[in-house]
Design an enzyme around this catalytic site. Structure first.
Site, PDB file in Angstrom:
ATOM      1  CD  GLU A 168      -3.229  -1.222   1.710  1.00 52.89           C
ATOM      2  OE1 GLU A 168      -3.709  -0.143   2.038  1.00 52.89           O
ATOM      3  OE2 GLU A 168      -3.782  -2.322   1.931  1.00 52.89           O
TER       4      GLU A 168
HETATM    5  N1  COS Z   1      -6.299  11.669  -3.843  1.00 53.37           N
HETATM    6  C1  COS Z   1      -6.831  12.054  -5.005  1.00 53.37           C
HETATM    7  N2  COS Z   1      -6.117  12.212  -6.126  1.00 53.37           N
HETATM    8  C2  COS Z   1      -4.811  11.944  -6.074  1.00 53.37           C
HETATM    9  C3  COS Z   1      -4.172  11.529  -4.891  1.00 53.37           C
HETATM   10  C4  COS Z   1      -4.987  11.384  -3.748  1.00 53.37           C
HETATM   11  N3  COS Z   1      -4.486  10.978  -2.580  1.00 53.37           N
HETATM   12  N4  COS Z   1      -2.855  11.357  -5.132  1.00 53.37           N
HETATM   13  C5  COS Z   1      -2.672  11.644  -6.434  1.00 53.37           C
HETATM   14  N5  COS Z   1      -3.861  11.989  -6.994  1.00 53.37           N
HETATM   15  C6  COS Z   1      -4.111  12.432  -8.363  1.00 53.37           C
HETATM   16  C7  COS Z   1      -3.339  13.682  -8.708  1.00 53.37           C
HETATM   17  O1  COS Z   1      -4.035  14.834  -8.300  1.00 53.37           O
HETATM   18  C8  COS Z   1      -3.245  13.575 -10.213  1.00 53.37           C
HETATM   19  O2  COS Z   1      -4.450  13.975 -10.806  1.00 53.37           O
HETATM   20  P1  COS Z   1      -4.556  15.366 -11.657  1.00 53.37           P
HETATM   21  O3  COS Z   1      -3.565  15.229 -12.777  1.00 53.37           O
HETATM   22  O4  COS Z   1      -5.980  15.377 -12.102  1.00 53.37           O
HETATM   23  O5  COS Z   1      -4.205  16.450 -10.680  1.00 53.37           O
HETATM   24  C9  COS Z   1      -3.134  12.070 -10.416  1.00 53.37           C
HETATM   25  O6  COS Z   1      -3.648  11.440  -9.272  1.00 53.37           O
HETATM   26  C10 COS Z   1      -1.716  11.626 -10.663  1.00 53.37           C
HETATM   27  O7  COS Z   1      -0.951  12.078  -9.579  1.00 53.37           O
HETATM   28  P2  COS Z   1       0.598  12.376  -9.710  1.00 53.37           P
HETATM   29  O8  COS Z   1       0.871  13.246 -10.899  1.00 53.37           O
HETATM   30  O9  COS Z   1       1.035  12.850  -8.372  1.00 53.37           O
HETATM   31  O10 COS Z   1       1.133  10.919 -10.052  1.00 53.37           O
HETATM   32  P3  COS Z   1       2.570  10.271  -9.929  1.00 53.37           P
HETATM   33  O11 COS Z   1       2.747   9.375 -11.089  1.00 53.37           O
HETATM   34  O12 COS Z   1       3.596  11.319  -9.656  1.00 53.37           O
HETATM   35  O13 COS Z   1       2.408   9.302  -8.669  1.00 53.37           O
HETATM   36  C11 COS Z   1       2.172   8.618  -6.411  1.00 53.37           C
HETATM   37  C12 COS Z   1       1.911   9.682  -7.455  1.00 53.37           C
HETATM   38  C13 COS Z   1       3.629   8.243  -6.288  1.00 53.37           C
HETATM   39  C14 COS Z   1       1.687   9.217  -5.084  1.00 53.37           C
HETATM   40  C15 COS Z   1       1.305   7.362  -6.741  1.00 53.37           C
HETATM   41  O14 COS Z   1       1.717   6.767  -7.938  1.00 53.37           O
HETATM   42  C16 COS Z   1       1.336   6.311  -5.656  1.00 53.37           C
HETATM   43  O15 COS Z   1       0.669   6.458  -4.607  1.00 53.37           O
HETATM   44  N6  COS Z   1       2.054   5.220  -5.914  1.00 53.37           N
HETATM   45  C17 COS Z   1       2.086   4.090  -4.989  1.00 53.37           C
HETATM   46  C18 COS Z   1       0.956   3.186  -5.267  1.00 53.37           C
HETATM   47  C19 COS Z   1       0.880   2.125  -4.267  1.00 53.37           C
HETATM   48  O16 COS Z   1       0.539   2.369  -3.116  1.00 53.37           O
HETATM   49  N7  COS Z   1       1.178   0.878  -4.717  1.00 53.37           N
HETATM   50  C20 COS Z   1       1.047  -0.233  -3.885  1.00 53.37           C
HETATM   51  C21 COS Z   1       0.025  -1.085  -4.522  1.00 53.37           C
HETATM   52  S1  COS Z   1      -1.300  -1.481  -3.581  1.00 53.37           S
HETATM   53  S2  COS Z   1      -0.566  -2.905  -2.401  1.00 53.37           S
END
Ligand code: COS
Length: 380
Positions: free
Chosen positions: A363
């Site tokens: 996560e």
């Molecule tokens: N709530 C709502 N929207 C969100 C958000 C949140 N908590 N976090 C990101 N977003 C949205 C952003 O606002 C963006 O949308 P807009 O372009 O419309 O503004 C979109 O999602 C993409 O976000 P971002 O540009 O920040 O994406 P990145 O590729 O830089 O990645 C992270 C962001 C690293 C935070 C994300 O990829 C992540 O959480 N990765 C880990 C996933 C994970 O937990 N994997 C484990 C699998 S489950 S066991």
């Protein structure tokens, strides 16, 4: 500011503590050894209302707050993190996502059975090449008017073999990037949906982790959650809450290891006295206790934020980052306090140490939490 728990929260905490002692503890070592899924125990957790804790009672849920949920996660995780991850995924990633964003028809069809524990669910985001980099989904859900054609592979899926309902994140329109991603409800048994072999894991060995293959699976349009392109936001929102559950799991693992180390250090003698009387051990206990209490405050605060309707992206990420580190550090020290006994299975702390590691990975790894935290503080 009020740090006390309500009568109801204390009762739920006690119920989870009793359940963990009487139902989870007796065979926890055997389940870990044999990688056996706690089937009967999951059924009982369903009966206790632990599988749909925050779901509205009209859908069969327990209608409780997030604080109650983290209290239950903490108590279960002190004893058996394999059982608690099943609770966490079903509550935070599956039920919450469906209740918050699903249609009424989807809730009627799936949520009630999930919330009561009649069936359990799985959340399918990670792929062989997209774990942390979650926008790089290779699984495709091609729009075929009345259905989506789903193709691809998902990895490390908790409840992978035992779930009946899978929330699958997939790319529909690559041109649109993360805005072209959807989330689909896939049922076990749909043509072309295959469950891969079970993973042989370092920790949480009683939980059931699989890869999943989708080969031309026809998923009806009505199984899409939210509008077209909502899948990535769905995943982010859902994971933000999931991280509170995993933070509580990490807290419980740490607290469980600490309680065992404390008890052992008051019984085991060396150099003519109980080892707790040696400052080398007493200081370890002091560090553990302080760090666990700090982690607890972060975890409860994140849960409180969610209950208050505040944003919990930052507090949840901080809670997970810190509690998972405390889980790792505490369990390593608990093994050390136990000396040679810590290295054998019957004392439980080696299992807790192995179980702790995953809380820094799933996560969102600790590194991902630092991305979330740093972006948040730099944005403000
Ligand atoms: N709530 C709502 N929207 C969100 C958000 C949140 N908590 N976090 C990101 N977003 C949205 C952003 O606002 C963006 O949308 P807009 O372009 O419309 O503004 C979109 O999602 C993409 O976000 P971002 O540009 O920040 O994406 P990145 O590729 O830089 O990645 C992270 C962001 C690293 C935070 C994300 O990829 C992540 O959480 N990765 C880990 C996933 C994970 O937990 N994997 C484990 C699998 S489950 S066991």
């Amino acid at each position: 500011m009020d740090f006390s728990l309500t009568e109801e929260q204390l009762m739920i905490q006690q119920a989870a503590r009793d359940f963990a002692q009487t139902e989870l503890l007796p065979e926890v070592i055997e389940r870990d050894d044999a990688q056996r899924f706690p089937k009967e125990e999951v059924k009982k957790m369903g009966e206790l209302g632990f599988l749909g804790m925050m779901v509205d009672s009209k859908y069969g849920g327990s209608n409780l707050d997030t604080i109650s949920y983290v209290l239950v996660m903490e108590e279960l995780s002190k004893i058996d993190a394999s059982a608690s991850v099943i609770v966490s995924v079903n509550n935070s990633l599956v039920c919450w996502g469906l209740e918050t964003y699903g249609s009424e028809a989807q809730k009627e069809k799936y949520l009630t059975r999930l919330a009561t524990g009649e069936i359990i669910g799985a959340f399918c985001l990670s792929e062989p090449e997209a774990g942390s980099d979650a926008t790089s989904q290779k699984t495709t859900a091609i729009d075929k008017d009345d259905h989506y054609l789903l193709n691809g592979t998902k990895n490390w899926i908790t409840n992978g073999g035992t779930a009946e309902v899978y929330l699958v994140i997939a790319q529909t329109d690559r041109e649109k990037g993360h805005k072209g991603i959807n989330v689909l409800i896939v049922e076990k048994g749909m043509d072309g949906f295959e469950i891969g072999p079970k993973e042989n894991k370092l920790g949480i060995r009683g939980s059931d982790t699989h890869s999943l293959n989708f080969n031309d699976v026809k998923v009806p349009k009505e199984n899409r959650i939210g509008d077209d392109g909502f899948g990535f936001k769905f995943a982010m929102k859902t994971l933000a809450g999931g991280r509170i559950g995993i933070a509580a799991q990490a807290l419980g693992i740490a607290a469980g290891a600490y309680e065992l180390a404390l008890k052992y250090s008051k019984e085991r003698k060396a150099f003519g006295t109980e080892i707790a009387n040696h400052q080398a051990i007493a200081f370890k206990l002091a560090d553990m206790h302080t760090q666990i209490q700090a982690a607890r405050h972060l975890v409860y605060k994140a849960a409180w934020d969610k209950d208050q309707g505040e944003n919990y992206d930052l507090s949840g990420a901080m809670a997970k980052l810190y509690a998972s580190k405390v889980a790792m550090d505490t369990t390593i020290e608990a093994v050390q306090v136990h000396g040679g006994n810590g290295f054998v299975k019957e004392y439980h702390v080696e299992r807790l140490m192995r179980d702790a590691k995953i809380t820094q990975i799933y996560e969102g790894t600790s590194e991902i939490q630092k991305i979330v935290i740093s972006r948040s503080i730099l944005r403000d």
